[in-house]
Design a protein around this motif. Structure first.
Motif, PDB file in Angstrom:
ATOM      1  N   ALA A   1      25.792 -54.505  36.773  1.00  0.00           N
ATOM      2  CA  ALA A   1      24.843 -53.463  36.376  1.00  0.00           C
ATOM      3  C   ALA A   1      25.508 -52.086  36.386  1.00  0.00           C
ATOM      4  N   MET A   2      26.379 -51.864  37.379  1.00  0.00           N
ATOM      5  CA  MET A   2      27.066 -50.569  37.451  1.00  0.00           C
ATOM      6  C   MET A   2      28.060 -50.409  36.294  1.00  0.00           C
ATOM      7  N   VAL A   3      28.749 -51.491  35.961  1.00  0.00           N
ATOM      8  CA  VAL A   3      29.666 -51.439  34.815  1.00  0.00           C
ATOM      9  C   VAL A   3      28.888 -51.101  33.545  1.00  0.00           C
ATOM     10  N   ALA A   4      27.699 -51.686  33.430  1.00  0.00           N
ATOM     11  CA  ALA A   4      26.873 -51.410  32.248  1.00  0.00           C
ATOM     12  C   ALA A   4      26.482 -49.946  32.176  1.00  0.00           C
ATOM     13  N   SER A   5      26.346 -49.294  33.337  1.00  0.00           N
ATOM     14  CA  SER A   5      26.018 -47.862  33.357  1.00  0.00           C
ATOM     15  C   SER A   5      27.226 -46.998  33.024  1.00  0.00           C
ATOM     16  N   VAL A   6      28.386 -47.406  33.527  1.00  0.00           N
ATOM     17  CA  VAL A   6      29.576 -46.563  33.400  1.00  0.00           C
ATOM     18  C   VAL A   6      30.230 -46.687  32.029  1.00  0.00           C
ATOM     19  N   LEU A   7      30.329 -47.905  31.547  1.00  0.00           N
ATOM     20  CA  LEU A   7      31.179 -48.166  30.386  1.00  0.00           C
ATOM     21  C   LEU A   7      30.836 -47.313  29.158  1.00  0.00           C
ATOM     22  N   PRO A   8      29.551 -47.165  28.829  1.00  0.00           N
ATOM     23  CA  PRO A   8      29.242 -46.379  27.625  1.00  0.00           C
ATOM     24  C   PRO A   8      29.633 -44.915  27.760  1.00  0.00           C
ATOM     25  N   THR A   9      29.808 -44.421  28.976  1.00  0.00           N
ATOM     26  CA  THR A   9      30.195 -43.022  29.152  1.00  0.00           C
ATOM     27  C   THR A   9      31.679 -42.828  28.856  1.00  0.00           C
ATOM     28  N   LEU A  10      32.415 -43.915  28.701  1.00  0.00           N
ATOM     29  CA  LEU A  10      33.860 -43.815  28.553  1.00  0.00           C
ATOM     30  C   LEU A  10      34.337 -43.929  27.118  1.00  0.00           C
ATOM     31  N   THR A  11      33.449 -44.293  26.217  1.00  0.00           N
ATOM     32  CA  THR A  11      33.898 -44.598  24.865  1.00  0.00           C
ATOM     33  C   THR A  11      33.859 -43.381  23.957  1.00  0.00           C
ATOM     34  N   GLY A  12      33.553 -42.230  24.505  1.00  0.00           N
ATOM     35  CA  GLY A  12      33.538 -41.025  23.684  1.00  0.00           C
ATOM     36  C   GLY A  12      32.270 -40.866  22.871  1.00  0.00           C
ATOM     37  N   GLY A  13      31.327 -41.758  23.077  1.00  0.00           N
ATOM     38  CA  GLY A  13      30.064 -41.619  22.354  1.00  0.00           C
ATOM     39  C   GLY A  13      29.144 -40.628  23.045  1.00  0.00           C
TER      40      GLY A  13
ATOM     41  N   ASN B   1      22.250 -47.920  40.547  1.00  0.00           N
ATOM     42  CA  ASN B   1      22.187 -49.307  41.004  1.00  0.00           C
ATOM     43  C   ASN B   1      20.761 -49.812  40.850  1.00  0.00           C
ATOM     44  N   PRO B   2      20.442 -50.431  39.731  1.00  0.00           N
ATOM     45  CA  PRO B   2      19.060 -50.851  39.483  1.00  0.00           C
ATOM     46  C   PRO B   2      18.634 -52.045  40.332  1.00  0.00           C
ATOM     47  N   ILE B   3      19.560 -52.646  41.062  1.00  0.00           N
ATOM     48  CA  ILE B   3      19.232 -53.856  41.816  1.00  0.00           C
ATOM     49  C   ILE B   3      18.862 -53.537  43.262  1.00  0.00           C
ATOM     50  N   SER B   4      19.727 -52.814  43.947  1.00  0.00           N
ATOM     51  CA  SER B   4      19.457 -52.569  45.368  1.00  0.00           C
ATOM     52  C   SER B   4      19.562 -51.089  45.720  1.00  0.00           C
ATOM     53  N   THR B   5      19.553 -50.233  44.690  1.00  0.00           N
ATOM     54  CA  THR B   5      19.466 -48.771  44.817  1.00  0.00           C
ATOM     55  C   THR B   5      20.740 -48.090  45.313  1.00  0.00           C
TER      56      THR B   5
ATOM     57  N   SER C   1      18.001 -56.975  32.621  1.00  0.00           N
ATOM     58  CA  SER C   1      17.080 -57.318  33.707  1.00  0.00           C
ATOM     59  C   SER C   1      17.864 -57.782  34.923  1.00  0.00           C
ATOM     60  N   TYR C   2      17.443 -57.333  36.120  1.00  0.00           N
ATOM     61  CA  TYR C   2      18.174 -57.584  37.354  1.00  0.00           C
ATOM     62  C   TYR C   2      17.208 -58.106  38.404  1.00  0.00           C
ATOM     63  N   PRO C   3      17.217 -59.401  38.616  1.00  0.00           N
ATOM     64  CA  PRO C   3      16.255 -60.015  39.536  1.00  0.00           C
ATOM     65  C   PRO C   3      16.575 -59.708  40.996  1.00  0.00           C
TER      66      PRO C   3
ATOM     67  N   VAL D   1      33.639 -46.190  41.530  1.00  0.00           N
ATOM     68  CA  VAL D   1      33.553 -46.975  42.764  1.00  0.00           C
ATOM     69  C   VAL D   1      32.248 -47.761  42.759  1.00  0.00           C
ATOM     70  N   MET D   2      32.389 -49.088  42.737  1.00  0.00           N
ATOM     71  CA  MET D   2      31.217 -49.936  42.528  1.00  0.00           C
ATOM     72  C   MET D   2      31.119 -51.037  43.579  1.00  0.00           C
ATOM     73  N   ALA D   3      29.952 -51.651  43.631  1.00  0.00           N
ATOM     74  CA  ALA D   3      29.699 -52.701  44.626  1.00  0.00           C
ATOM     75  C   ALA D   3      30.454 -53.980  44.268  1.00  0.00           C
ATOM     76  N   GLY D   4      30.672 -54.816  45.272  1.00  0.00           N
ATOM     77  CA  GLY D   4      31.347 -56.080  45.035  1.00  0.00           C
ATOM     78  C   GLY D   4      30.417 -57.227  44.668  1.00  0.00           C
ATOM     79  N   VAL D   5      29.152 -57.128  45.055  1.00  0.00           N
ATOM     80  CA  VAL D   5      28.185 -58.183  44.710  1.00  0.00           C
ATOM     81  C   VAL D   5      28.112 -58.274  43.183  1.00  0.00           C
ATOM     82  N   PRO D   6      28.369 -59.442  42.635  1.00  0.00           N
ATOM     83  CA  PRO D   6      28.573 -59.528  41.186  1.00  0.00           C
ATOM     84  C   PRO D   6      27.451 -58.954  40.324  1.00  0.00           C
TER      85      PRO D   6
END
Lengths: 239, 239
Positions: A157-169, A132-136, A204-206, A147-152
């Protein structure tokens, strides 16, 4: 060959009461489509332990991947982590890895790491943390459930971390840099750097702490040496 | 005493692919809350017969009311009506009442009432029609399941017809007036009339036919004489 399948579980009374309009479903739908994964079903349930357990178990047995959003914050009605652990019949506790992340975060930001915040370190045994690069406060993956946070912006950011692990790359690596400047100020140089590294993904995550703007800059990719090189350039820009 | 419960079933590949962002869930959530009905669960499934049947049956047995959106249009992938009929194990056919409504609508608008449009008259035996003041093609209620269109303004109009029938109050009556003027043109006088009748609910539903703007004005309420009086005033304004 058909695409792998996924489902989403949105958890939160505020969505079902109409107070908040969910945006995570639309975001995840677009991301999964771009990654060649078919989002086959979405369910929205309230902050209710039995409802969450039933939905998690129904979806994880029916689909390849399950993404949840909501209910992993510090308040008493954030019961998603416990309910997911129960769905997997797995113990849950304040895990050392998550506690260390959160302790360092609150130390850095000068805010008390109180009991409520420590609840966010409750992670089921055997789960892998989601950055979680935004609020740790981390999300986690257990089995095929993410299992991810609801704050959009945290969800994204969490989807961005998880998704590439699922494509078999190759496994996705990431490094992040916290800078004490607003996103609008770092956008141009950060964007220029990103253009120089087309094989890396930069996000980037403000955030705002005590009225001051800051941004977490994240570099993701599969080539550790390339990420190191880009991160050295990034650090030189903003320190 | 706890509130009555409801569930929603959103049907449509375009939502799950991320191409369209659903807005009906948020709308219905707010409406149900205002009416004292607890929206307990939402599911989103694709245009898939088995998925729709399974979701309809799961939700109608678990909750007091079920609202569906999507899949009742004229194209081959609009399979909601058939799937709901199958879920209830009830025959479905082009019913005379729905055919008459649609035939009159297309006659009036000068468009052919072709085979595809006639599909929108397919209604399960024993179902009650739900009024569609925007494009005529009706929704329907069967058992505790309310089958409505996915297009947001039509969905909203149908919800406005159904919801008052669920609160245990007096039956809701409605009359509508079709005027050949755009919504922006009728808004002020229509709004002034609505302010004179606080006990009635007045809604306007714009449409475009052959490039010309028009608006269906609907007056809803429980007092037939009051609706008659307001409708006479309305007709005098615009004819």
């Amino acid at each position: 060959m058909t695409n792998p399948t996924a489902a989403m579980l949105v958890i939160g009374d505020e969505i079902l009461s109409g107070r908040t309009r969910d945006s995570n479903m639309h975001f995840l739908a677009g991301e999964l489509t771009r990654h060649g994964i078919d989002l086959a079903e979405v369910r929205v349930v309230s902050d209710d332990r039995a409802a969450i357990i039933a939905a998690v178990n129904a979806l994880r047995s029916a689909y390849g991947q399950v993404f949840t959003s909501g209910g992993i914050g510090p308040t008493h009605d954030d019961i998603t982590a416990e309910a997911v652990a129960a769905a997997f019949d797995t113990p849950i506790s304040q895990r050392a890895d998550a506690m260390a992340l959160l302790a360092a975060h609150y130390e850095r930001s000068g805010m008390p790491f109180n009991e409520a915040r420590q609840r966010m370190a409750r992670i089921p045994d055997g789960a892998t943390l989601i950055d979680n690069p935004i609020s740790t406060a981390p999300g986690f993956t257990i089995g095929n459930v993410h299992v991810m946070a609801g704050v959009p912006n945290i969800f994204q950011a969490m989807v961005a971390s998880v998704l590439p692990t699922l494509t078999g790359g190759a496994p996705l690596l990431s490094q992040s840099l916290r800078v004490d400047r607003g996103e609008g100020e770092v956008a141009a140089p950060f964007g220029a750097l990103a253009a120089e590294y087309p094989d890396l993904s930069m996000g980037s995550y403000p955030f705002v702490v005590n009225g001051a703007y800051g941004t977490n800059l994240v570099i993701r990719g599969t080539d550790a040496a390339q990420i190191d090189a880009a991160m050295m350039r990034l650090a030189a820009m903003f320190t």
